[in-house]
Design a protein around this motif. Structure first.
Motif, PDB file in Angstrom:
ATOM      1  N   THR A 188      44.602  88.559  55.578  1.00  0.00           N
ATOM      2  CA  THR A 188      44.315  86.615  55.404  1.00  0.00           C
ATOM      3  C   THR A 188      43.362  86.344  55.153  1.00  0.00           C
ATOM      4  OG1 THR A 188      45.483  86.344  57.193  1.00  0.00           O
ATOM      5  CG2 THR A 188      44.434  84.171  56.077  1.00  0.00           C
ATOM      6  N   ASN A 204      46.775  94.164  61.904  1.00  0.00           N
ATOM      7  CA  ASN A 204      46.355  92.714  62.646  1.00  0.00           C
ATOM      8  C   ASN A 204      44.986  92.953  62.711  1.00  0.00           C
ATOM      9  OD1 ASN A 204      49.344  92.972  65.339  1.00  0.00           O
ATOM     10  ND2 ASN A 204      48.842  91.517  63.360  1.00  0.00           N
ATOM     11  N   HIS A 226      53.827  92.468  57.243  1.00  0.00           N
ATOM     12  CA  HIS A 226      54.079  93.344  58.356  1.00  0.00           C
ATOM     13  C   HIS A 226      54.564  94.853  58.406  1.00  0.00           C
ATOM     14  CE1 HIS A 226      50.064  91.695  60.146  1.00  0.00           C
ATOM     15  NE2 HIS A 226      50.756  91.273  60.131  1.00  0.00           N
ATOM     16  N   ARG A 238      30.915  88.126  58.832  1.00  0.00           N
ATOM     17  CA  ARG A 238      31.159  86.628  59.561  1.00  0.00           C
ATOM     18  C   ARG A 238      30.221  86.946  60.146  1.00  0.00           C
ATOM     19  NH1 ARG A 238      32.185  84.015  55.655  1.00  0.00           N
ATOM     20  NH2 ARG A 238      34.367  83.152  55.080  1.00  0.00           N
TER      21      ARG A 238
END
Ligand SMILES: Nc1ncnc2c1ncn2[C@@H]1O[C@H](COP(=O)(O)OP(=O)(O)OP(=O)(O)O)[C@@H](O)[C@H]1O
Ligand SMILES: [Mg+2]
Length: 267
Positions: free
Chosen positions: A44, A39, A203, A14
């Protein structure tokens, strides 16, 4: 070759950012995977590739031998069940719990809906029972606690009898009791030999349900380890993933991790 999922050289870019930087991953029938990573690691994004929500910039994603891009997304929805925290509660707030689960089956009903209705109601009730929330079936979805809502969403995702069930951080925000109930439900599903392949992003190693067989570690878009959980999930690999010294203990099929503290000197 993975007979359920096969990712080869998958990149997702991206702008200037490479979110996934060349992922190869094979998943076979009967496997239950945990995806771990800090994170922003790309977890995802990885599971969104499998639901058709994200397309790879390069490489291929195959689900049950069908290359994504060639498969209709509504067809894919029958094959890949997905639940995550996003939006669901708002979308279905005024529906009853039973209807939220039932409508999870729509794609397969089509014009035969009438004749399938009885069968579907039976299945929806059985799934609510499996997830331990059968008494909630007449409640409005919007009135559920987040733990109850999560279990109903999993029942909904299971409604079309998918080959793959993906849960992105299913225990996020839950209290201890809700988390433990959810882990028990996921473990029940994971140990059902007729159950779907499961992929759970989490997590916390404390949230790994007994019965999960494999783990993938994802760090900054790169798979740093993937394979059978009892070989891959080690204190050393976890420490490398989170860049700090961590312990890893197993009690009754559950994992526990914390920062390793210097052993006090005894003299
Ligand atoms: N559309 C986008 N444009 C630019 N960057 C994006 C886009 N989508 C995701 N990212 C970035 O890609 C990285 C990976 O995001 P992703 O949501 O897959 O991570 P994650 O491992 O699920 O993280 P978390 O544990 O916080 O949920 C993050 O740095 C995120 O900001
Ligand atoms: Mg995420």
């Amino acid at each position: 070759m993975g007979d359920v999922l096969q990712l080869s050289g998958v990149r997702v870019r991206r702008g200037a950012k490479e979110i996934l930087a060349g992922v190869d991953w094979s998943v076979d029938d009967g496997q239950r995977w945990i995806v771990l990573g800090p994170n922003g690691a790309g977890k995802t994004t990885l599971v969104q590739l499998l639901t058709g929500a994200v397309f790879p910039t390069a490489g291929t994603v195959e689900v049950i031998g069908e290359r994504l891009g060639r498969v209709d997304v509504s067809e894919l929805r029958q094959v890949v069940g997905f639940a995550s925290a996003a939006n669901e509660r708002r979308v279905h707030a005024s529906e009853t719990v039973l209807d939220v689960v039932l409508t999870g089956a729509y794609g397969i009903q089509g014009r035969w809906r009438e004749s399938y209705e009885m069968l579907d109601t039976g299945r929806a009730r059985a799934l609510l029972n499996l997830l331990g929330v059968k008494d909630l079936r007449d409640r409005r979805f919007g009135t559920l606690s987040s733990g109850e809502s999560k279990r109903v969403q999993i029942a909904r995702a299971l409604m079309p009898d998918p080959e793959v069930l993906i849960l992105d951080e299913p225990a996020a925000g839950m209290d201890l009791g809700g988390r433990e109930d959810l882990i028990a439900s996921m473990s029940r599903l994971a140990t059902d030999p007729r159950g779907p392949v499961m992929i759970v992003v989490t997590h916390h190693v404390e949230e790994i349900p007994p019965g999960f067989t494999h783990v993938m570690m994802l760090d900054d878009g790169v798979v740093t380890a993937a394979g059978p959980i009892d070989e891959v999930l080690t204190a050393d690999r976890l420490s490398a993933l989170y860049n700090m010294p961590l312990t890893l203990d197993t009690i009754d099929g559950r994992y526990h991790s914390r920062r390793r503290t210097a052993t006090p000197r005894v003299d």
